[in-house]
Design a protein around this motif. Structure first.
Motif, PDB file in Angstrom:
ATOM      1  N   LEU A  14       0.883  -1.166   0.000  1.00 34.30           N
ATOM      2  CA  LEU A  14       0.000   0.000   0.000  1.00 34.30           C
ATOM      3  C   LEU A  14       0.913   1.206   0.000  1.00 34.30           C
ATOM      4  O   LEU A  14       1.794   1.316   0.857  1.00 34.30           O
ATOM      5  N   ARG A  15       0.724   2.102  -0.948  1.00 36.60           N
ATOM      6  CA  ARG A  15       1.638   3.225  -1.102  1.00 36.60           C
ATOM      7  C   ARG A  15       0.971   4.544  -0.748  1.00 36.60           C
ATOM      8  O   ARG A  15      -0.212   4.751  -1.021  1.00 36.60           O
ATOM      9  N   SER A  16       1.749   5.428  -0.162  1.00 36.14           N
ATOM     10  CA  SER A  16       1.236   6.756   0.165  1.00 36.14           C
ATOM     11  C   SER A  16       1.308   7.645  -1.069  1.00 36.14           C
ATOM     12  O   SER A  16       2.086   7.390  -1.993  1.00 36.14           O
ATOM     13  N   ARG A  17       0.466   8.662  -1.065  1.00 36.15           N
ATOM     14  CA  ARG A  17       0.386   9.619  -2.169  1.00 36.15           C
ATOM     15  C   ARG A  17       0.102   8.920  -3.498  1.00 36.15           C
ATOM     16  O   ARG A  17       0.622   9.300  -4.546  1.00 36.15           O
ATOM     17  N   ASP A  18      -0.700   7.889  -3.442  1.00 33.05           N
ATOM     18  CA  ASP A  18      -1.054   7.109  -4.627  1.00 33.05           C
ATOM     19  C   ASP A  18      -2.326   7.668  -5.246  1.00 33.05           C
ATOM     20  O   ASP A  18      -3.046   8.454  -4.631  1.00 33.05           O
ATOM     21  N   HIS A  19      -2.608   7.283  -6.449  1.00 32.57           N
ATOM     22  CA  HIS A  19      -3.766   7.776  -7.197  1.00 32.57           C
ATOM     23  C   HIS A  19      -4.996   6.914  -6.918  1.00 32.57           C
ATOM     24  O   HIS A  19      -4.893   5.764  -6.509  1.00 32.57           O
ATOM     25  N   ALA A  20      -6.161   7.493  -7.151  1.00 34.19           N
ATOM     26  CA  ALA A  20      -7.424   6.762  -7.041  1.00 34.19           C
ATOM     27  C   ALA A  20      -7.638   5.970  -8.331  1.00 34.19           C
ATOM     28  O   ALA A  20      -7.037   6.285  -9.348  1.00 34.19           O
ATOM     29  N   PRO A  21      -8.464   4.961  -8.296  1.00 34.84           N
ATOM     30  CA  PRO A  21      -9.222   4.421  -7.168  1.00 34.84           C
ATOM     31  C   PRO A  21      -8.325   3.619  -6.223  1.00 34.84           C
ATOM     32  O   PRO A  21      -7.212   3.224  -6.597  1.00 34.84           O
ATOM     33  N   PRO A  22      -8.810   3.379  -5.008  1.00 36.47           N
ATOM     34  CA  PRO A  22      -8.027   2.632  -4.017  1.00 36.47           C
ATOM     35  C   PRO A  22      -7.603   1.264  -4.546  1.00 36.47           C
ATOM     36  O   PRO A  22      -8.404   0.522  -5.116  1.00 36.47           O
ATOM     37  N   HIS A  23      -6.319   0.945  -4.343  1.00 35.90           N
ATOM     38  CA  HIS A  23      -5.768  -0.302  -4.862  1.00 35.90           C
ATOM     39  C   HIS A  23      -4.534  -0.697  -4.062  1.00 35.90           C
ATOM     40  O   HIS A  23      -4.002   0.090  -3.290  1.00 35.90           O
ATOM     41  N   VAL A  24      -4.114  -1.919  -4.273  1.00 32.14           N
ATOM     42  CA  VAL A  24      -2.851  -2.415  -3.732  1.00 32.14           C
ATOM     43  C   VAL A  24      -1.940  -2.730  -4.906  1.00 32.14           C
ATOM     44  O   VAL A  24      -2.398  -2.981  -6.021  1.00 32.14           O
ATOM     45  N   HIS A  25      -0.643  -2.706  -4.641  1.00 31.64           N
ATOM     46  CA  HIS A  25       0.352  -3.123  -5.621  1.00 31.64           C
ATOM     47  C   HIS A  25       0.767  -4.541  -5.246  1.00 31.64           C
ATOM     48  O   HIS A  25       1.118  -4.793  -4.084  1.00 31.64           O
ATOM     49  N   VAL A  26       0.715  -5.447  -6.196  1.00 32.04           N
ATOM     50  CA  VAL A  26       1.170  -6.820  -5.974  1.00 32.04           C
ATOM     51  C   VAL A  26       2.442  -6.968  -6.789  1.00 32.04           C
ATOM     52  O   VAL A  26       2.421  -6.860  -8.020  1.00 32.04           O
ATOM     53  N   VAL A  27       3.557  -7.195  -6.091  1.00 34.17           N
ATOM     54  CA  VAL A  27       4.872  -7.153  -6.724  1.00 34.17           C
ATOM     55  C   VAL A  27       5.583  -8.486  -6.534  1.00 34.17           C
ATOM     56  O   VAL A  27       5.778  -8.949  -5.407  1.00 34.17           O
ATOM     57  N   GLY A  28       5.953  -9.084  -7.645  1.00 32.11           N
ATOM     58  CA  GLY A  28       6.737 -10.310  -7.637  1.00 32.11           C
ATOM     59  C   GLY A  28       7.989 -10.106  -8.467  1.00 32.11           C
ATOM     60  O   GLY A  28       8.211  -9.030  -9.037  1.00 32.11           O
ATOM     61  N   ALA A  29       8.801 -11.127  -8.580  1.00 33.48           N
ATOM     62  CA  ALA A  29      10.046 -11.019  -9.345  1.00 33.48           C
ATOM     63  C   ALA A  29       9.780 -10.709 -10.812  1.00 33.48           C
ATOM     64  O   ALA A  29      10.533  -9.957 -11.430  1.00 33.48           O
ATOM     65  N   LEU A  40     -11.397  -6.253  -6.144  1.00 31.15           N
ATOM     66  CA  LEU A  40     -10.312  -7.240  -6.205  1.00 31.15           C
ATOM     67  C   LEU A  40     -10.047  -7.711  -7.637  1.00 31.15           C
ATOM     68  O   LEU A  40      -9.746  -8.877  -7.884  1.00 31.15           O
ATOM     69  N   ARG A  41     -10.124  -6.779  -8.571  1.00 29.03           N
ATOM     70  CA  ARG A  41      -9.826  -7.061  -9.979  1.00 29.03           C
ATOM     71  C   ARG A  41      -8.554  -6.338 -10.386  1.00 29.03           C
ATOM     72  O   ARG A  41      -8.222  -5.290  -9.847  1.00 29.03           O
ATOM     73  N   ILE A  42      -7.887  -6.899 -11.375  1.00 24.27           N
ATOM     74  CA  ILE A  42      -6.673  -6.289 -11.897  1.00 24.27           C
ATOM     75  C   ILE A  42      -7.039  -4.987 -12.595  1.00 24.27           C
ATOM     76  O   ILE A  42      -7.875  -4.969 -13.498  1.00 24.27           O
ATOM     77  N   MET A  43      -6.407  -3.912 -12.162  1.00 23.38           N
ATOM     78  CA  MET A  43      -6.621  -2.606 -12.785  1.00 23.38           C
ATOM     79  C   MET A  43      -5.584  -2.359 -13.883  1.00 23.38           C
ATOM     80  O   MET A  43      -5.881  -1.737 -14.892  1.00 23.38           O
ATOM     81  N   ARG A  44      -4.368  -2.815 -13.626  1.00 23.25           N
ATOM     82  CA  ARG A  44      -3.274  -2.567 -14.548  1.00 23.25           C
ATOM     83  C   ARG A  44      -2.141  -3.537 -14.247  1.00 23.25           C
ATOM     84  O   ARG A  44      -1.973  -3.967 -13.112  1.00 23.25           O
ATOM     85  N   GLY A  45      -1.348  -3.867 -15.236  1.00 21.59           N
ATOM     86  CA  GLY A  45      -0.173  -4.694 -15.041  1.00 21.59           C
ATOM     87  C   GLY A  45      -0.426  -6.163 -15.284  1.00 21.59           C
ATOM     88  O   GLY A  45      -1.461  -6.556 -15.820  1.00 21.59           O
ATOM     89  N   THR A  46       0.537  -6.947 -14.877  1.00 24.62           N
ATOM     90  CA  THR A  46       0.460  -8.396 -15.041  1.00 24.62           C
ATOM     91  C   THR A  46       0.671  -9.071 -13.692  1.00 24.62           C
ATOM     92  O   THR A  46       1.326  -8.521 -12.809  1.00 24.62           O
ATOM     93  N   ILE A  47       0.117 -10.274 -13.588  1.00 25.88           N
ATOM     94  CA  ILE A  47       0.220 -11.050 -12.352  1.00 25.88           C
ATOM     95  C   ILE A  47      -0.043 -12.502 -12.708  1.00 25.88           C
ATOM     96  O   ILE A  47      -0.797 -12.797 -13.642  1.00 25.88           O
ATOM     97  N   THR A  48       0.572 -13.416 -11.976  1.00 24.72           N
ATOM     98  CA  THR A  48       0.306 -14.832 -12.225  1.00 24.72           C
ATOM     99  C   THR A  48      -1.060 -15.211 -11.665  1.00 24.72           C
ATOM    100  O   THR A  48      -1.573 -14.560 -10.748  1.00 24.72           O
ATOM    101  N   ARG A  49      -1.632 -16.246 -12.202  1.00 24.21           N
ATOM    102  CA  ARG A  49      -2.939 -16.720 -11.708  1.00 24.21           C
ATOM    103  C   ARG A  49      -2.852 -17.132 -10.249  1.00 24.21           C
ATOM    104  O   ARG A  49      -3.752 -16.850  -9.462  1.00 24.21           O
ATOM    105  N   ARG A  50      -1.775 -17.797  -9.892  1.00 30.78           N
ATOM    106  CA  ARG A  50      -1.595 -18.249  -8.509  1.00 30.78           C
ATOM    107  C   ARG A  50      -1.528 -17.060  -7.562  1.00 30.78           C
ATOM    108  O   ARG A  50      -2.193 -17.034  -6.521  1.00 30.78           O
ATOM    109  N   ALA A  51      -0.737 -16.050  -7.921  1.00 30.49           N
ATOM    110  CA  ALA A  51      -0.610 -14.875  -7.060  1.00 30.49           C
ATOM    111  C   ALA A  51      -1.943 -14.147  -6.937  1.00 30.49           C
ATOM    112  O   ALA A  51      -2.330 -13.741  -5.842  1.00 30.49           O
ATOM    113  N   LEU A  52      -2.655 -13.987  -8.045  1.00 31.51           N
ATOM    114  CA  LEU A  52      -3.951 -13.320  -7.990  1.00 31.51           C
ATOM    115  C   LEU A  52      -4.919 -14.087  -7.102  1.00 31.51           C
ATOM    116  O   LEU A  52      -5.611 -13.504  -6.274  1.00 31.51           O
ATOM    117  N   ALA A  53      -4.953 -15.398  -7.232  1.00 27.26           N
ATOM    118  CA  ALA A  53      -5.847 -16.209  -6.405  1.00 27.26           C
ATOM    119  C   ALA A  53      -5.498 -16.058  -4.924  1.00 27.26           C
ATOM    120  O   ALA A  53      -6.398 -15.937  -4.078  1.00 27.26           O
TER     121      ALA A  53
END
Length: 77
Positions: A14-29, A40-53
């Motif tokens: 969760l980042r400060s001074r972030d833009h709306a709408p409210p979201h989390v960043h999910v960061v992997g290698a 709880l839907r992907i707004m932008r970027g890529t993510i593995t199915r396992r990580a999203l689940a």
């Protein structure tokens, strides 16, 4: 960036001074995605199915908590 939760191979931030709408960043290698807190839907970027689940299962019972923390970090003067 402040890590809110860690999983095997990725973290939720969760980042400060972030833009709306409210979201989390999910960061992997090999991925970085923005996932909306309300739906709880992907707004932008890529993510593995396992990580999203895993993130959806973890966050589904914590949306009020996540929204409160997002608001605290992103209060506008």
């Amino acid at each position: 960036m402040p890590t809110y939760a860690s999983f095997d191979g990725f973290r939720v931030e969760l980042r400060s001074r972030d833009h709306a709408p409210p979201h989390v960043h999910v960061v992997g290698a090999d991925f970085h995605a923005l996932v909306g807190i309300r739906d709880l839907r992907i707004m932008r970027g890529t993510i593995t199915r396992r990580a999203l689940a895993e993130v959806v299962a973890w966050a589904s019972g914590r949306t009020d908590e996540l929204m409160a923390e997002w608001r605290r970090l992103n209060e506008r003067d």
